[in-house]
Write a protein that holds these residues in place. Sequence first.
Motif, PDB file in Angstrom:
ATOM      1  N   ASP A  37       0.846  -1.188   0.000  1.00  0.00           N
ATOM      2  CA  ASP A  37       0.000   0.000   0.000  1.00  0.00           C
ATOM      3  C   ASP A  37       0.889   1.248   0.000  1.00  0.00           C
ATOM      4  O   ASP A  37       1.568   1.554   0.983  1.00  0.00           O
ATOM      5  CB  ASP A  37      -0.896  -0.022   1.242  1.00  0.00           C
ATOM      6  N   ARG A  39       0.022   4.333   0.054  1.00  0.00           N
ATOM      7  CA  ARG A  39      -0.457   5.410   0.930  1.00  0.00           C
ATOM      8  C   ARG A  39       0.036   5.231   2.360  1.00  0.00           C
ATOM      9  O   ARG A  39       0.354   6.199   3.045  1.00  0.00           O
ATOM     10  CB  ARG A  39      -1.981   5.448   0.922  1.00  0.00           C
ATOM     11  N   ASP A  40       0.103   3.989   2.817  1.00  0.00           N
ATOM     12  CA  ASP A  40       0.501   3.713   4.196  1.00  0.00           C
ATOM     13  C   ASP A  40       2.014   3.684   4.377  1.00  0.00           C
ATOM     14  O   ASP A  40       2.501   3.752   5.517  1.00  0.00           O
ATOM     15  CB  ASP A  40      -0.086   2.374   4.661  1.00  0.00           C
ATOM     16  N   ASP A  46       5.290  -5.659   5.839  1.00  0.00           N
ATOM     17  CA  ASP A  46       5.974  -5.626   4.551  1.00  0.00           C
ATOM     18  C   ASP A  46       7.409  -6.107   4.693  1.00  0.00           C
ATOM     19  O   ASP A  46       7.913  -6.869   3.844  1.00  0.00           O
ATOM     20  CB  ASP A  46       5.957  -4.205   3.979  1.00  0.00           C
ATOM     21  N   ASN A  65       0.788  -0.087  -4.758  1.00  0.00           N
ATOM     22  CA  ASN A  65      -0.568   0.231  -5.196  1.00  0.00           C
ATOM     23  C   ASN A  65      -1.086   1.523  -4.551  1.00  0.00           C
ATOM     24  O   ASN A  65      -0.499   2.053  -3.612  1.00  0.00           O
ATOM     25  CB  ASN A  65      -1.492  -0.942  -4.853  1.00  0.00           C
ATOM     26  N   LYS A  66      -2.216   2.012  -5.098  1.00  0.00           N
ATOM     27  CA  LYS A  66      -2.950   3.179  -4.591  1.00  0.00           C
ATOM     28  C   LYS A  66      -2.196   4.494  -4.799  1.00  0.00           C
ATOM     29  O   LYS A  66      -2.389   5.455  -4.052  1.00  0.00           O
ATOM     30  CB  LYS A  66      -3.307   3.002  -3.112  1.00  0.00           C
ATOM     31  N   HIS A  76       6.351   5.309  -3.948  1.00  0.00           N
ATOM     32  CA  HIS A  76       6.987   4.003  -4.187  1.00  0.00           C
ATOM     33  C   HIS A  76       8.465   3.998  -3.831  1.00  0.00           C
ATOM     34  O   HIS A  76       9.053   2.943  -3.626  1.00  0.00           O
ATOM     35  CB  HIS A  76       6.804   3.599  -5.651  1.00  0.00           C
TER      36      HIS A  76
END
Length: 386
Positions: A37, A39-40, A46, A65-66, A76
């Motif tokens: 994720d 955003r997080d 992870d 993603n997102k 990223h």
Amino acid sequence: VDTGGLVVRPDEQIDLEVCRQAETAIGHADVVVFVVDGRDGVQPVDRHVAELLRRSGLPVIVAVNKLDELGDAIGHVDFYELGLGDPTPLAALSGKGSGDLLDRVVAALPESAEVEEEDADIRIAVIGRPNVGKSSFVNRLLGEDRVIVHEEAGTTRDAIDTNLVLEGRRVRLIDTAGLRRRARIVDDLEFLGRLRAASAIGRADVCLLLVDTRAGAANQDFRIGHEAWDEGKGLVFVANKWDLIEDRGPSALAGFERELRERAHYLRWVPIITCSALTGKRVRRVIDLAFEVQEARARRVPTAEVNEVLQRLVARRQPPQGGRGDVRLLYGSQVAASPPQFVLWSNRPHDLKEHYVRYLVAGFREAWGFEGSPIRIKLKKRSGRE
């Protein structure tokens, strides 16, 4: 292979099963796409998963993603710390970045990877209400926990295809999401599972209708079976969890089968078998039955034999006559198989009553069996007009 979400310390049984399934999936994979994720940011889970993936020795692509604004996205970049190479930014909801991700997946595939054989000798859909033991049945055949099994009803949301070879025969198993009545579909995931289950029936040659005999057959079980029957599929009624029934003697089994066939007329032509997915008893025999049903529904009857049986049935019981003169059946032919379909020519097909057509179907079954398969009869006027 799409796995469930992973957690670092799975406390719930279903989380444990998801972790086991993910480990199995990694063992069968050529490339792993690790979705995180954006955003997080980087989370402890992870880092934990990244360490597991490094030890697998497989090519790993980190898909962040997102990230909806890919042109300006920098989220990223944080994921370089995982040590798994260049992260790929992605916005799965809109599809942005999916092309780049696919290119990286294709580039990472080993050159020696062979395309999986598409053909199968039989395609079998495992259908039934939620929590009747479909996934346990599939896992028993596979000998590994390929499909998550959990006591919470409705765990399997997707229709999952699995290929295996049993005694030299190639089988494709479709373990469907549990089918519920449409009025009880309460969320989008379950609705999607319902659509995929219906699609699985459409792709199958033979459907195994699994029922929990401990809970008893419900009307919904019969409706699910009727869906497959109306689609022209072969059908086997599988009474799972038979080992949990106290009275399992021959008389109890005969009474059980009689009650089923009284409640659902189409089951008169469907083989019924008891089994236990938990112990494995008669599970392989279920697959043998599916092959027998597939062979029966694929049978073709020569036209001369069709007309011989048709004449015998008409001589035994003439068609009911209408007010406009004699109703005659002239000749017939089998025009399709899987399921068997016959065309019967008559001077007045619209005057042939439904109950007489059912009589002909019963006569055809008496002559040729077709156990586990519906029979379709189409009536035509001799000139070619229906």
